[in-house]
Design a protein around this motif. Structure first.
Motif, PDB file in Angstrom:
ATOM      1  N   GLY A 100       0.627  -1.361   0.077  1.00 36.09           N
ATOM      2  CA  GLY A 100      -0.153  -0.039   0.046  1.00 36.09           C
ATOM      3  C   GLY A 100       0.816   1.269   0.069  1.00 36.09           C
ATOM      4  N   MET A 101       2.133   1.178  -0.623  1.00 40.69           N
ATOM      5  CA  MET A 101       2.895   2.300  -0.701  1.00 40.69           C
ATOM      6  C   MET A 101       2.243   3.217  -1.718  1.00 40.69           C
ATOM      7  N   LEU A 102       2.237   4.524  -1.372  1.00 37.41           N
ATOM      8  CA  LEU A 102       1.738   5.499  -2.496  1.00 37.41           C
ATOM      9  C   LEU A 102       2.890   6.445  -2.731  1.00 37.41           C
ATOM     10  N   SER A 122       9.658   7.665  -3.917  1.00 35.63           N
ATOM     11  CA  SER A 122      10.898   6.727  -3.497  1.00 35.63           C
ATOM     12  C   SER A 122      10.733   5.325  -4.551  1.00 35.63           C
ATOM     13  N   GLU A 123       9.630   5.385  -5.375  1.00 36.93           N
ATOM     14  CA  GLU A 123       9.830   4.405  -6.250  1.00 36.93           C
ATOM     15  C   GLU A 123      10.189   4.774  -7.695  1.00 36.93           C
ATOM     16  N   ALA A 124      10.571   5.995  -7.736  1.00 40.83           N
ATOM     17  CA  ALA A 124      11.185   6.630  -9.043  1.00 40.83           C
ATOM     18  C   ALA A 124      12.385   6.039  -9.419  1.00 40.83           C
ATOM     19  N   ILE A 150      14.588  -3.266   0.945  1.00 43.79           N
ATOM     20  CA  ILE A 150      13.535  -3.606   1.809  1.00 43.79           C
ATOM     21  C   ILE A 150      12.598  -2.428   2.200  1.00 43.79           C
ATOM     22  N   TYR A 151      11.372  -2.851   2.463  1.00 44.66           N
ATOM     23  CA  TYR A 151      10.580  -1.773   3.097  1.00 44.66           C
ATOM     24  C   TYR A 151       9.826  -2.291   4.401  1.00 44.66           C
ATOM     25  N   LEU A 152       9.442  -1.071   5.319  1.00 41.07           N
ATOM     26  CA  LEU A 152       8.692  -1.540   6.437  1.00 41.07           C
ATOM     27  C   LEU A 152       7.455  -0.376   6.507  1.00 41.07           C
ATOM     28  N   GLY A 169       8.304  -5.751   3.394  1.00 36.52           N
ATOM     29  CA  GLY A 169       8.294  -6.640   1.767  1.00 36.52           C
ATOM     30  C   GLY A 169       9.722  -6.167   1.101  1.00 36.52           C
ATOM     31  N   ALA A 170       9.815  -6.518  -0.045  1.00 35.66           N
ATOM     32  CA  ALA A 170       9.130  -7.653  -0.569  1.00 35.66           C
ATOM     33  C   ALA A 170      10.159  -8.318  -1.233  1.00 35.66           C
ATOM     34  N   THR A 171       9.943  -9.658  -1.673  1.00 32.61           N
ATOM     35  CA  THR A 171      11.030 -10.068  -2.579  1.00 32.61           C
ATOM     36  C   THR A 171      10.678 -10.017  -3.843  1.00 32.61           C
ATOM     37  N   SER A 220       1.633 -11.958  -6.962  1.00 31.04           N
ATOM     38  CA  SER A 220       2.242 -11.937  -8.453  1.00 31.04           C
ATOM     39  C   SER A 220       2.166 -10.574  -8.871  1.00 31.04           C
ATOM     40  N   ARG A 221       2.922  -9.744  -9.008  1.00 32.15           N
ATOM     41  CA  ARG A 221       2.758  -8.375  -9.620  1.00 32.15           C
ATOM     42  C   ARG A 221       2.653  -8.686 -10.958  1.00 32.15           C
ATOM     43  N   PRO A 222       1.946  -7.835 -11.638  1.00 30.84           N
ATOM     44  CA  PRO A 222       1.809  -8.024 -13.167  1.00 30.84           C
ATOM     45  C   PRO A 222       2.918  -7.060 -13.918  1.00 30.84           C
ATOM     46  N   TYR A 239       2.322  -3.586 -12.132  1.00 31.76           N
ATOM     47  CA  TYR A 239       3.599  -4.132 -11.583  1.00 31.76           C
ATOM     48  C   TYR A 239       3.806  -3.743 -10.420  1.00 31.76           C
ATOM     49  N   ARG A 240       4.616  -2.716  -9.980  1.00 30.49           N
ATOM     50  CA  ARG A 240       4.678  -2.574  -8.336  1.00 30.49           C
ATOM     51  C   ARG A 240       3.896  -1.385  -7.757  1.00 30.49           C
ATOM     52  N   ASN A 241       2.740  -0.703  -8.855  1.00 25.48           N
ATOM     53  CA  ASN A 241       2.202   0.542  -8.726  1.00 25.48           C
ATOM     54  C   ASN A 241       0.573   0.328  -8.624  1.00 25.48           C
TER      55      ASN A 241
HETATM   56  N1  GLY Z   1       5.339  -1.526  -4.390  1.00 22.66           N
HETATM   57  C1  GLY Z   1       5.816  -2.622  -3.686  1.00 22.66           C
HETATM   58  C2  GLY Z   1       6.368  -3.953  -4.319  1.00 22.66           C
HETATM   59  O1  GLY Z   1       6.124  -4.179  -5.340  1.00 22.66           O
HETATM   60  O2  GLY Z   1       6.913  -4.595  -3.599  1.00 22.66           O
END
Ligand code: GLY
Length: 390
Positions: free
Chosen positions: A48-50, A54-56, A259-261, A272-274, A315-317, A340-342
């Motif tokens: 649930g990170m928005l 920090s994802e750029a 890693i994130y908390l 997460g996450a692997t 499973s991220r797409p 994907y991650r977003n």
């Molecule tokens: N957005 C975080 C992840 O995909 O792990």
């Protein structure tokens, strides 16, 4: 796309499918969502990170622009859902603190921060002591950090519950079934519905395919599952009595691994996450859990005293350029996938775009780089039977 009248069928009940269903129902469409899992796939596993800042990532400026546009859209939808359903969605605004474990990790974080600053994103470099002043339980050896004050987070499971409640209130109906194929007309140019694994056919004026990592099983698009194992821990009352143990999202680079908390109100911490190319496997492994707990401990030693609540994988797409795919791909078929991650972050903006497409209106220009034609030369392996995930 010409405006569609009547009914829409959304294939996939994750954040994208639910948000789009809600928006379409609000516009007066008769809407059904079909999903075999009750939406318990990638969106349910997510942190649930928005976090557009920090994802750029290097080379993904267009995705960063899209992600920045997604934040106000998300906040609008969250406020609307909260009003409409009375259910809080748990948006947090304390920002993200990125930290580095050793000197090499610090150099990697510095390179990323230079890049993000060049894009005009809000980043504030901090010494280790200043980072620990913000998050006092960080390990003594942490080599400094970067605060991204504009990043948010949301309790993804509360958000999904509010989306579903909002969708139901707006008249959306849910069908629990696994889709095996799309129903094409004899010329292969128009989609008129879907077939389920039991052989039942569901017809619709327009089908919106938002099946996440399972999209490739239904249409030859380059969406591949990227497995993420993720943990839910809880701060026991005895540790949290003197105040929160973690106030903001902490992201770390630990010996080159990320890693994130992510803290939630109520004491949950998502770790997460692997990131694994394992096909459609969503098994939890000892090695995955070990890596996450070890890295969490390196940054936040007190995390070893947290209660262990859950380990799961989603499973991220993933797509070849890490960007989503949005657009009409045939008469009666809209694609909204590959987030994907977003997926959580982009859900509200995607819902607005799907509603525009289905209504025959132009889509916001920020979506231009994310049309399906950019992969026109791509040929996926022939769709194979697979569980519907989103
Ligand atoms: N957005 C975080 C992840 O995909 O792990």
């Amino acid at each position: 796309m010409a405006a569609h009248r009547g009914d829409a069928l959304l294939v996939g009940g994750g954040a994208i499918g639910l948000a789009a269903a809600y928006r379409l129902a609000e516009r007066g469409f008769a809407v059904r969502v079909i999903d075999a899992s009750g939406g318990r796939n990638a969106s349910w596993a997510a942190a649930g990170m928005l976090a557009p800042v920090s994802e750029a990532a290097f080379g993904e400026q267009e995705l960063t622009r899209l992600s920045l546009a997604a934040v106000p859209a998300f906040q609008r939808l969250a406020a609307e859902l909260q009003d409409r359903t009375g259910q809080p969605v748990g948006v947090r605004t304390e920002g993200t603190l990125a930290v580095a474990f050793n000197a090499d990790d610090r150099a990697a974080l510095d390179r990323l921060t230079d890049f993000r600053s060049e894009l005009g994103l809000s980043t504030e470099r901090l010494s280790g002591a200043a980072a620990r002043a913000l998050e006092p339980y960080l390990a003594a050896g942490v080599r400094g950090g970067v605060l991204s004050a504009d990043d948010l987070s949301v309790d993804n499971r509360r958000y999904l519950a509010a989306l579903r409640a909002g969708a139901v209130a707006a008249g959306v109906r849910f069908v629990t079934a696994e889709v095996s194929s799309l129903l094409w007309d004899s010329t292969g140019s128009r989609v008129s519905g879907v077939r389920t694994v039991t052989g039942a056919g569901l017809r619709a004026g327009v089908v919106v395919l938002c099946a996440g990592a399972a999209t490739g099983a239904l249409l030859p698009v380059p969406v591949q599952p990227v497995k993420g194992q993720i943990l839910r821990l809880a701060v026991p009352d005895r540790l949290g009595a003197a105040g929160p143990v973690l106030t903001r999202t902490v992201r770390g680079i630990v010996r080159g691994s990320e890693i994130y908390l992510v803290p939630r109100a109520g004491g949950e911490v998502v770790v997460g996450a692997t990131s694994e190319q394992q096909g459609h496997d969503t098994g939890v492994t000892a090695g995955g859990v070990y890596e996450l707990l070890r890295n969490a401990y390196e940054l936040l030693p007190i995390s070893s005293e947290f209660d262990f609540v859950e380990a799961r994988a989603g499973s991220r797409p993933g797509t070849p350029d890490n960007g989503p795919i949005l657009g009409e791909v045939a008469d009666g078929l809209v694609l909204a996938t590959g987030h994907y991650r977003n997926g959580i972050l982009l859900s509200a903006l995607t819902a607005d775009a799907v509603a525009a497409l289905v209504s025959g209106e132009p889509v916001a220009p920020v979506w231009r780089p994310f049309g399906p034609d950019r992969f026109a030369g791509h040929r996926s392996p022939k769709p194979a039977a697979a569980g519907l995930t989103s």
